[in-house]
Design a protein around this motif. Structure first.
Motif, PDB file in Angstrom:
ATOM      1  N   THR A  72      39.148  45.569  46.073  1.00  0.00           N
ATOM      2  CA  THR A  72      39.373  46.706  46.970  1.00  0.00           C
ATOM      3  C   THR A  72      38.225  47.734  46.921  1.00  0.00           C
ATOM      4  N   ILE A  73      37.352  47.632  45.962  1.00  0.00           N
ATOM      5  CA  ILE A  73      36.119  48.448  45.825  1.00  0.00           C
ATOM      6  C   ILE A  73      36.379  49.943  46.000  1.00  0.00           C
ATOM      7  N   ASN A  74      36.207  50.688  44.912  1.00  0.00           N
ATOM      8  CA  ASN A  74      36.622  52.091  45.026  1.00  0.00           C
ATOM      9  C   ASN A  74      35.528  53.135  44.778  1.00  0.00           C
ATOM     10  N   VAL A  75      34.304  52.767  45.119  1.00  0.00           N
ATOM     11  CA  VAL A  75      33.205  53.733  44.974  1.00  0.00           C
ATOM     12  C   VAL A  75      33.463  54.937  45.892  1.00  0.00           C
ATOM     13  N   THR A  76      33.262  56.129  45.373  1.00  0.00           N
ATOM     14  CA  THR A  76      33.452  57.316  46.206  1.00  0.00           C
ATOM     15  C   THR A  76      32.609  58.466  45.674  1.00  0.00           C
ATOM     16  N   GLU A  77      32.551  59.552  46.403  1.00  0.00           N
ATOM     17  CA  GLU A  77      31.849  60.749  45.927  1.00  0.00           C
ATOM     18  C   GLU A  77      32.314  61.949  46.745  1.00  0.00           C
ATOM     19  N   THR A 142      46.250  58.617  50.035  1.00  0.00           N
ATOM     20  CA  THR A 142      46.913  57.361  49.684  1.00  0.00           C
ATOM     21  C   THR A 142      45.899  56.267  49.368  1.00  0.00           C
ATOM     22  N   ASP A 143      46.339  55.341  48.516  1.00  0.00           N
ATOM     23  CA  ASP A 143      45.509  54.175  48.204  1.00  0.00           C
ATOM     24  C   ASP A 143      46.419  53.031  47.807  1.00  0.00           C
ATOM     25  N   ILE A 144      45.859  51.821  47.869  1.00  0.00           N
ATOM     26  CA  ILE A 144      46.633  50.626  47.529  1.00  0.00           C
ATOM     27  C   ILE A 144      46.699  50.414  46.021  1.00  0.00           C
ATOM     28  N   ASN A 196      49.911  53.445  49.083  1.00  0.00           N
ATOM     29  CA  ASN A 196      50.176  52.938  50.431  1.00  0.00           C
ATOM     30  C   ASN A 196      49.200  51.806  50.718  1.00  0.00           C
ATOM     31  N   ASN A 197      49.726  50.680  51.214  1.00  0.00           N
ATOM     32  CA  ASN A 197      48.855  49.596  51.660  1.00  0.00           C
ATOM     33  C   ASN A 197      48.687  49.735  53.165  1.00  0.00           C
ATOM     34  N   LEU A 198      47.480  50.059  53.588  1.00  0.00           N
ATOM     35  CA  LEU A 198      47.237  50.329  55.017  1.00  0.00           C
ATOM     36  C   LEU A 198      47.503  49.103  55.892  1.00  0.00           C
ATOM     37  N   LEU A 199      47.458  47.912  55.280  1.00  0.00           N
ATOM     38  CA  LEU A 199      47.635  46.694  56.072  1.00  0.00           C
ATOM     39  C   LEU A 199      49.092  46.252  56.152  1.00  0.00           C
ATOM     40  N   TYR A 218      35.638  45.413  54.694  1.00  0.00           N
ATOM     41  CA  TYR A 218      35.897  43.992  54.499  1.00  0.00           C
ATOM     42  C   TYR A 218      37.117  43.502  55.276  1.00  0.00           C
ATOM     43  N   PHE A 219      37.704  44.355  56.124  1.00  0.00           N
ATOM     44  CA  PHE A 219      38.852  43.919  56.921  1.00  0.00           C
ATOM     45  C   PHE A 219      38.358  43.074  58.104  1.00  0.00           C
ATOM     46  N   THR A 220      39.188  42.143  58.561  1.00  0.00           N
ATOM     47  CA  THR A 220      38.851  41.379  59.762  1.00  0.00           C
ATOM     48  C   THR A 220      38.913  42.322  60.978  1.00  0.00           C
TER      49      THR A 220
HETATM   50  C1  LIG Z   1      35.094  52.572  48.961  1.00  0.00           C
HETATM   51  S1  LIG Z   1      36.611  53.398  48.651  1.00  0.00           S
HETATM   52  C2  LIG Z   1      36.519  54.706  49.828  1.00  0.00           C
HETATM   53  C3  LIG Z   1      36.957  56.006  49.259  1.00  0.00           C
HETATM   54  C4  LIG Z   1      36.772  57.217  50.181  1.00  0.00           C
HETATM   55  N1  LIG Z   1      37.514  57.051  51.404  1.00  0.00           N
HETATM   56  C5  LIG Z   1      35.314  57.442  50.465  1.00  0.00           C
HETATM   57  O1  LIG Z   1      34.863  57.181  51.590  1.00  0.00           O
HETATM   58  O2  LIG Z   1      34.581  57.841  49.560  1.00  0.00           O
HETATM   59  C6  LIG Z   1      37.764  52.272  49.407  1.00  0.00           C
HETATM   60  C7  LIG Z   1      39.197  52.489  48.940  1.00  0.00           C
HETATM   61  O3  LIG Z   1      40.049  51.812  49.856  1.00  0.00           O
HETATM   62  C8  LIG Z   1      41.136  51.295  49.130  1.00  0.00           C
HETATM   63  N2  LIG Z   1      41.736  50.189  49.887  1.00  0.00           N
HETATM   64  C9  LIG Z   1      41.233  48.933  50.100  1.00  0.00           C
HETATM   65  N3  LIG Z   1      42.112  48.205  50.810  1.00  0.00           N
HETATM   66  C10 LIG Z   1      43.179  49.022  51.057  1.00  0.00           C
HETATM   67  C11 LIG Z   1      44.410  48.845  51.732  1.00  0.00           C
HETATM   68  N4  LIG Z   1      44.729  47.683  52.307  1.00  0.00           N
HETATM   69  N5  LIG Z   1      45.267  49.901  51.781  1.00  0.00           N
HETATM   70  C12 LIG Z   1      44.962  51.076  51.193  1.00  0.00           C
HETATM   71  N6  LIG Z   1      43.827  51.307  50.532  1.00  0.00           N
HETATM   72  C13 LIG Z   1      42.938  50.281  50.457  1.00  0.00           C
HETATM   73  C14 LIG Z   1      40.516  50.845  47.812  1.00  0.00           C
HETATM   74  O4  LIG Z   1      41.478  50.722  46.770  1.00  0.00           O
HETATM   75  C15 LIG Z   1      39.479  51.928  47.560  1.00  0.00           C
HETATM   76  O5  LIG Z   1      39.968  52.915  46.703  1.00  0.00           O
END
Ligand SMILES: C[S@@+](CC[C@H](N)C(=O)[O-])C[C@H]1O[C@@H](n2cnc3c(N)ncnc32)[C@H](O)[C@@H]1O
Length: 267
Positions: A72-77, A142-144, A196-199, A218-220
């Motif tokens: 799910t890649i969670n890099v942020t700032e 929210t996040d998954i 929350n799972n956005l999908l 990485y979503f379709t």
């Molecule tokens: C790269 S981070 C983005 C964080 C922030 N929005 C930003 O732009 O800095 C992506 C986040 O999306 C979450 N994510 C990935 N797939 C998801 C899903 N299906 N539902 C909810 N969150 C999801 C990951 O767990 C991750 O924390």
């Protein structure tokens, strides 16, 4: 190493197992990137094949969490794409406040969707506190990923994640503890983190601003289109969807967004 056909076959079974074990539907992620990333994960951790890896996933929670973080890649700032956060502050939020007033609404309802460790939600809370004092607002973040949400509630960051934070904001909103930067408690009062799972999951509605940035990479295309439709429905009239710096919504007009101001889409 297995040949590609064998891997593809196993991958189909693997996707079902992953859905059952961690609740993530890999069919909604771009297949080539996802396969490549998973291949590199299992070779890094020396699993013989996907089957062996799934068996470990079922038994070892730490592998399960590491893997979920990885896919799910969670890099942020903080203030990611700083110039866009300036635009948010100078143009978008004032517009949203005046729209809300026009509707007789006194508060702004904001959602950071895919919030990772909370830098985006807290950046927005800082903007509200510093530049719009007295304005009522709430931020749903929210996040998954359950671990990510736990860390977001704590609100502790590394220097690389706060590189866009200027000295004045740093002093007012962070406690510096050695090499860690902790968001002050009062910034958290209007921010609520949940899973929350956005999908898959239901969205609530009436948001003035939805931020979904660097989540859908990485979503379709199908998954993205469905998600953007759901965001459109979750926005209030004249609400704004704020997306990531490298993203765009191909069929924005068909969905109903009326104006695209580079990363800001209006309902
Ligand atoms: C790269 S981070 C983005 C964080 C922030 N929005 C930003 O732009 O800095 C992506 C986040 O999306 C979450 N994510 C990935 N797939 C998801 C899903 N299906 N539902 C909810 N969150 C999801 C990951 O767990 C991750 O924390």
């Amino acid at each position: 190493m297995q040949d590609d056909d064998q891997y593809d076959l196993e991958f189909e079974v693997f996707k079902k197992d992953v859905k059952n074990i961690i609740g993530v539907d890999l069919n909604q992620y771009k297949p080539s990137q996802m396969k490549r990333r998973i291949k590199s994960f299992i070779s890094k951790y020396n699993f013989k094949n996907l089957k062996e890896f799934v068996n470990v996933l079922r038994q070892d929670e730490s592998v399960l969490f590491t893997f979920k973080d990885y896919i799910t890649i969670n890099v942020t700032e903080f203030f990611r794409n700083a110039e866009k956060f300036e635009e948010l502050r100078l143009k978008i939020i004032p517009g949203l406040i005046s729209n809300a007033k026009g509707k007789g609404k006194s508060d702004l309802k904001i959602w950071s969707a895919g919030c990772s460790t909370g830098a985006e939600a807290y950046s927005t809370a800082i903007i509200m506190d510093a530049y719009f004092p007295g304005q009522n607002y709430s931020i749903l973040a929210t996040d998954i990923d359950v671990n990510i949400v736990k860390n977001a509630k704590i609100g502790e960051y590394k220097d690389i994640e706060v590189k866009n934070v200027n000295t004045k904001i740093m002093e007012k909103y962070f406690e510096v503890q050695g090499s860690k930067y902790k968001i002050k408690e009062f910034v958290k009062k209007n921010v609520k983190f949940t899973l929350n799972n956005l999908l898959e999951d239901q969205f609530s509605s009436g948001f003035d601003l939805i931020m979904c940035r660097n989540v859908v990479i990485y979503f379709t295309e199908e998954a993205k289109e469905l998600l953007y439709k759901k965001f459109y429905n979750a926005l209030t009239e004249k609400g704004v969807l704020f997306i990531g710096g490298t993203e765009s919504i191909l069929n924005a007009k068909q969905i109903g967004f009326s104006m695209n101001n580079n990363l800001f889409y209006y309902k």
